[in-house]
Design an enzyme around this catalytic site. Structure first.
Site, PDB file in Angstrom:
ATOM      1  N   ARG A 106       0.812  -0.848  -0.034  1.00  0.00           N
ATOM      2  CA  ARG A 106       0.025  -0.103  -0.019  1.00  0.00           C
ATOM      3  C   ARG A 106       0.812   1.123   0.032  1.00  0.00           C
ATOM      4  NH1 ARG A 106      -4.079  -0.493   4.837  1.00  0.00           N
ATOM      5  NH2 ARG A 106      -4.980   1.771   4.255  1.00  0.00           N
ATOM      6  N   HIS A 107       0.079   2.245  -0.795  1.00  0.00           N
ATOM      7  CA  HIS A 107       1.323   3.513   0.168  1.00  0.00           C
ATOM      8  C   HIS A 107       1.007   4.324   1.707  1.00  0.00           C
ATOM      9  CE1 HIS A 107      -3.081   4.327   1.470  1.00  0.00           C
ATOM     10  NE2 HIS A 107      -3.718   4.657   0.526  1.00  0.00           N
ATOM     11  N   ASN A 149      -5.299   8.484   6.478  1.00  0.00           N
ATOM     12  CA  ASN A 149      -5.614   7.760   7.103  1.00  0.00           C
ATOM     13  C   ASN A 149      -5.563   7.817   8.985  1.00  0.00           C
ATOM     14  OD1 ASN A 149      -3.164   6.012   5.594  1.00  0.00           O
ATOM     15  ND2 ASN A 149      -5.377   5.809   5.267  1.00  0.00           N
ATOM     16  N   ARG A 174      -1.635   9.426  -3.028  1.00  0.00           N
ATOM     17  CA  ARG A 174      -0.645   8.742  -2.312  1.00  0.00           C
ATOM     18  C   ARG A 174       0.254   7.960  -3.034  1.00  0.00           C
ATOM     19  NH1 ARG A 174      -5.869   8.552  -1.497  1.00  0.00           N
ATOM     20  NH2 ARG A 174      -6.710   6.401  -1.592  1.00  0.00           N
ATOM     21  N   GLU A 213      -8.442   3.329  -6.185  1.00  0.00           N
ATOM     22  CA  GLU A 213      -9.094   2.991  -4.787  1.00  0.00           C
ATOM     23  C   GLU A 213     -10.606   2.446  -5.197  1.00  0.00           C
ATOM     24  OE1 GLU A 213      -8.945   1.190  -2.787  1.00  0.00           O
ATOM     25  OE2 GLU A 213      -8.468   1.747  -0.803  1.00  0.00           O
ATOM     26  N   HIS A 273      -4.065   0.312  -2.952  1.00  0.00           N
ATOM     27  CA  HIS A 273      -4.669   0.872  -1.526  1.00  0.00           C
ATOM     28  C   HIS A 273      -5.070  -0.807  -1.387  1.00  0.00           C
ATOM     29  CE1 HIS A 273      -4.974   4.364  -3.812  1.00  0.00           C
ATOM     30  NE2 HIS A 273      -4.630   3.729  -4.561  1.00  0.00           N
TER      31      HIS A 273
END
Length: 527
Positions: A305-306, A312, A355, A376, A441
């Protein structure tokens, strides 16, 4: 410093020579006044419908049993459309060590992933159970009539088991018979049994005329099977080679001249295809997959993932926010990891979202491709909200999603099923390509990892994909294994566990949704 700019759709990415995308994350969404007006209109519309639903619900008795399904509810709770056509038996054809089992298991994995419940019936496993292991090559000689009768009995037993499964399981779609089926007599027997059960049959033949690939298949896969446990590798290789010679004595390949009445796909040396009488949706989907499959290529895949984002940290879903301080630290460590592991030459795939682009900017790799399909899952009207806000403002949506997270579609957004459909071209590229490093994502990786590990689709939304972790997928004989490489950089926890049925039902009742049979219908809503 000289700052170069590059347009990326509706974003503007500012990149500095020193560190790629700058630390202040100056990528900003360019939203016009008309876009903002549209968003305000959509939100007002959504709130108005919800308010009207609540007012109408209050005016009707929940005890009357006169329930109507709302059009809004039907829009949110979408199940995949079943693939049309009769149930199918796919029978593999070919000499041993031609990749038939690899093709069979990968095809079953793909069909399960797109919603067509499939299962492989391996005749070798039935033979070991019914006859035993450590059978010498003489057992496979066409001159050994006892062996011929024994092998025919085992094969037909496997066919009967396959047909019983298709007939008894209402959700079953494709049973794959993993066997040699090298003669027309054997294929005729299988076809007759399927016809009696009203099951369509398609044969899939794998032809391989590359000696070095054949030897690799024998040494890497066949010599590890239970038949050769404890045997000297060279002796086992000679015995298996003799088994292949025995099959060659009676091998009758599929041909357009002699087998025109059959439905079949003939794959020669992985890249040449002969397709005859494919006539159903599921058969066409299978042909499409096989034409993208490269079973002789077994790459190691890297996914992450980023880095952690500001959203987040705030517990918000969706959005297009920048990396947090810890997210940028992860990007730096990820770049160091790639260099130390010798992965700098791998192609890197990212989504179009800032991201992933910012995370990827820390990598030294020069080959970077951006896929819109890797964006995403679209949370639609709930984009930018926290789960707590969704539960408070839209309790019915929150409960319906927990009820069936894979099929639930966000208002004006996507479901996990929609996401899997969007990712199908990416899956095909993974199947026919080499090793790659993918930055995307949480929901996207759930769908991809779920496919690679053959996880049931209803469990895909609950696969754990933590931040600041590289997921290494290593190929095995007929599947994959997952290895997580953690970096020790703290991050927000974005995983949400599967909720109990009791808690979901309570929230559904609180939201004014009644349960009728196995279907949840909205009480007193717009029809």
């Amino acid at each position: 410093a000289v700052v170069s700019t590059q347009s990326t759709g509706n974003l503007r990415m500012v990149k500095s020579p020193e560190n790629g995308i700058n630390g202040d994350c100056t990528m900003k969404p360019q939203q016009s006044s008309s876009d903002q007006e549209l968003n305000n209109t959509l939100k007002a519309d959504f709130d108005a419908v919800r308010k009207l639903k609540m007012e109408m619900g209050k005016s009707r008795s929940t005890a009357s049993g006169n329930l109507q399904a709302s059009s809004l509810g039907q829009e949110r709770y979408i199940r995949p459309i079943p693939l049309e056509g009769a149930k199918q038996c796919y029978a593999m054809v070919g000499l041993p060590a031609r990749g038939k089992s690899c093709i069979a298991y990968k095809l079953a994995r793909y069909l399960n992933w797109i919603g067509a419940k499939s299962r492989v019936f391996n005749v070798g496993m039935y033979r070991r159970s019914m006859v035993g292991v450590n059978m010498s090559s003489d057992y496979y000689s066409p001159d050994n009539m006892d062996g011929v009768c024994s092998r025919t009995k085992v094969a037909l037993h496997a066919v009967d088991e396959l047909l019983s499964w298709l007939n008894e399981d209402p959700d079953a779609v494709v049973g794959i018979l993993d066997a040699t089926n090298t003669t027309r007599d054997r294929r005729r027997l299988i076809s007759e049994r399927c016809a009696k059960s009203n099951i369509q049959i398609m044969f899939i033949e794998s032809v391989l005329d590359i000696p070095e690939v054949e030897e690799r298949n024998i040494r890497e896969h066949k010599l590890r099977c239970p038949d050769y446990q404890g045997c000297d590798p060279d002796d086992a290789f000679q015995d298996f080679s003799q088994r292949i010679k025995n099959y060659k004595k009676v091998y009758q390949t599929l041909s357009l001249e002699l087998d025109r009445e059959l439905t079949f796909i003939r794959v020669s040396n992985v890249t040449q295809f002969h397709i005859n009488s494919v006539n159903s949706t599921i058969q066409s989907k299978s042909a499409y997959f096989l034409m993208n499959l490269r079973p002789h290529i077994q790459p190691t895949l890297y996914f992450t993932r980023h880095g952690e984002t500001e959203f987040n940290m705030d517990g918000k879903i969706g959005g297009d926010s920048c990396l947090s301080e810890n997210g940028r630290r992860y990007g730096e460590e990820l770049g160091r990891f790639v260099r130390e592991e010798g992965l700098s030459e791998l192609p890197v795939w990212t989504s179009l979202m800032r991201r992933t682009l910012e995370t990827g900017s820390y990598l030294p790799n020069t080959s970077v491709e951006r896929y819109k399909a890797l964006n995403e899952l679209d949370a639609g009207q709930c984009d930018g909200l926290t789960y707590q806000q969704i539960e408070t403002d839209y309790p019915e949506e929150f409960a319906l999603r927990d009820l069936d997270k894979y099929n639930y579609r966000y208002p004006r957004g996507e479901s996990y099923h929609d996401l899997c459909c969007r990712l199908e071209p990416v899956i095909m590229d993974l199947e026919k390509g080499g090793s790659v490093f993918v930055i995307c994502h949480q929901a996207v990786l759930r769908c991809i990892v779920g496919y690679l590990l053959d996880i049931p689709v209803e469990e895909i939304p609950y696969i754990k994909i933590p931040l600041h972790t590289v997921i290494k997928i290593v190929p095995t004989a007929y599947g994959c294994e997952r290895e997580d490489i953690k970096f020790g950089i703290s991050s927000a926890i974005t995983h949400r566990d599967k909720q109990s049925v009791e808690s979901i039902e309570k929230r559904l009742i609180d939201a004014g949704i009644n349960k009728v049979g196995s279907t949840y219908l909205w009480n007193g809503l717009l029809s």
